[in-house]
Motif scaffolding. Structure first.
Motif, PDB file in Angstrom:
ATOM      1  N   ASN A   9       0.844  -1.264  -0.011  1.00  0.00           N
ATOM      2  CA  ASN A   9      -0.064   0.016  -0.187  1.00  0.00           C
ATOM      3  C   ASN A   9       0.952   1.326  -0.011  1.00  0.00           C
ATOM      4  N   MET A  14       3.016   3.287   7.202  1.00  0.00           N
ATOM      5  CA  MET A  14       3.155   1.983   7.542  1.00  0.00           C
ATOM      6  C   MET A  14       4.048   1.115   6.696  1.00  0.00           C
ATOM      7  N   SER A  43      -4.462   1.727   1.605  1.00  0.00           N
ATOM      8  CA  SER A  43      -4.692   0.596   2.403  1.00  0.00           C
ATOM      9  C   SER A  43      -5.301  -0.388   1.300  1.00  0.00           C
ATOM     10  N   ALA A  75       4.809  -7.281   1.957  1.00  0.00           N
ATOM     11  CA  ALA A  75       4.350  -7.080   3.387  1.00  0.00           C
ATOM     12  C   ALA A  75       2.718  -6.828   3.103  1.00  0.00           C
ATOM     13  N   CYS A  76       2.121  -7.729   2.691  1.00  0.00           N
ATOM     14  CA  CYS A  76       0.622  -7.526   3.030  1.00  0.00           C
ATOM     15  C   CYS A  76       0.199  -8.762   2.976  1.00  0.00           C
ATOM     16  N   PHE A  77      -0.917  -8.978   3.942  1.00  0.00           N
ATOM     17  CA  PHE A  77      -1.488 -10.337   4.077  1.00  0.00           C
ATOM     18  C   PHE A  77      -2.141 -11.151   3.125  1.00  0.00           C
ATOM     19  N   THR A 115      -7.740 -10.756  11.525  1.00  0.00           N
ATOM     20  CA  THR A 115      -7.747  -9.758  10.624  1.00  0.00           C
ATOM     21  C   THR A 115      -8.327  -8.587  10.885  1.00  0.00           C
ATOM     22  N   THR A 116      -8.052  -7.590   9.710  1.00  0.00           N
ATOM     23  CA  THR A 116      -8.884  -6.320   9.691  1.00  0.00           C
ATOM     24  C   THR A 116     -10.361  -6.350   9.297  1.00  0.00           C
ATOM     25  N   THR A 120     -12.420  -9.087   4.486  1.00  0.00           N
ATOM     26  CA  THR A 120     -10.884  -9.434   3.748  1.00  0.00           C
ATOM     27  C   THR A 120     -10.669 -10.921   4.056  1.00  0.00           C
ATOM     28  N   VAL A 147      -7.492  -0.791   8.166  1.00  0.00           N
ATOM     29  CA  VAL A 147      -6.069  -0.917   8.266  1.00  0.00           C
ATOM     30  C   VAL A 147      -5.483   0.134   8.883  1.00  0.00           C
ATOM     31  N   GLY A 180      -3.351 -10.900  10.918  1.00  0.00           N
ATOM     32  CA  GLY A 180      -3.711 -11.024   9.335  1.00  0.00           C
ATOM     33  C   GLY A 180      -3.568  -9.757   8.629  1.00  0.00           C
ATOM     34  N   CYS A 181      -2.642  -8.993   9.347  1.00  0.00           N
ATOM     35  CA  CYS A 181      -2.443  -7.665   8.349  1.00  0.00           C
ATOM     36  C   CYS A 181      -1.001  -7.229   8.982  1.00  0.00           C
ATOM     37  N   ALA A 182      -0.056  -6.604   7.901  1.00  0.00           N
ATOM     38  CA  ALA A 182       1.141  -6.270   7.867  1.00  0.00           C
ATOM     39  C   ALA A 182       1.174  -5.208   9.083  1.00  0.00           C
TER      40      ALA A 182
END
Ligand code: 2AL
Length: 243
Positions: A9, A14, A43, A75-77, A115-116, A120, A147, A180-182
């Motif tokens: 993103n 981040m 995001s 680096a993203c889930f 996760t977020t 997702t 995110v 579940g999220c960077a």
């Protein structure tokens, strides 16, 4: 070794947080170069966002060819652009979902993913199937935390994630939690301490797995479908990114 760490993103804060999480576990000889795409969503929380993020990952791998990184971490889930990146370099390329699932499967018979946004969850569920990790995963749980709310995560947001993890451990009969999220990487140490179970942040695991693969002298196969893309013209804004 030189590790290219791509935040798919376009939020600089981040990217910085992810780089810090990777540097915290990296060996002294590992130089981490953290980048983000020049275009795309701030995001990644939908299939639409993910489509642009995958192109952004391809852009950054293409640009980094000039300095030949020894390994790449996306680096993203959702592991966007993972297979495209593996075509575009012979360095090992890791997402964060794949290493996180495999690490969790080595530490507990079953794990839960927190996760977020709930929308997702399907992305994580599809990746679990794709990587053959669905046998170990006992549940994927959305918290409906956007995110970017993870940036400078406040007490309430952290509590919400902890509560969701506790409920998942009990309801799923899980022994470990996968973040579940960077953007959750900076929360990993606190959550592990509070929950008393292994909490797996894919950013840290991917950085260490990347070091291991490089240390073993292993490269991405160029035999078959991870061979370099076929050269051809691209048109429009993507034309400089052609292979
Ligand atoms: C993510 C992630 O890791 N980065 C991002 O922008 N979105 N994943 C997620 N499940 O929210």
């Amino acid at each position: 070794m030189k590790l290219l760490l791509i935040n798919p993103n376009t939020t600089q804060a981040m990217t910085d947080a992810i780089a810090e999480a990777a540097r915290a576990v990296a060996s002294p000889g590992t130089e981490i170069v953290a980048v983000q795409p020049s275009f795309g969503p701030v995001s990644i929380e939908s299939h639409y966002d993910e489509a642009f993020a995958a192109a952004g990952v391809a852009e950054q791998v293409r640009l980094a060819a000039a300095w030949r990184p020894d390994a790449v971490v996306i680096a993203c889930f959702g592991d966007p652009g993972l297979e495209a990146a593996r075509e575009a370099t012979d360095a090992p390329v890791l997402g964060i979902a794949e290493p996180a699932f495999h690490a969790a499967g080595m530490l507990a018979t079953g794990f839960s993913v927190i996760t977020t946004m709930t929308r997702t969850c399907i992305m994580a569920e599809r990746l679990l199937q794709r990587y053959g990790a669905d046998q170990h995963c006992r549940g994927v749980h959305g918290t409906d935390i956007p995110v970017l709310d993870l940036e400078g995560c406040g007490v309430e947001t952290l509590q919400q994630i902890e509560d969701a993890a506790r409920e998942a451990l009990a309801r799923d009969r899980s022994g470990a939690i996968v973040l579940g999220c960077a953007g959750m990487a900076p929360l990993c140490a606190t959550l592990s301490q509070r929950l008393g179970v292994p909490v797996i942040d894919g950013v840290a695991v991917a950085a260490k797995f990347a070091e291991a693969l490089v240390g073993l002298g292993l490269r991405t196969s160029k035999h078959g479908d991870y061979a370099p893309p076929l050269p051809k013209p691209f048109v429009g804004w993507a034309s400089p990114l052609r292979w």
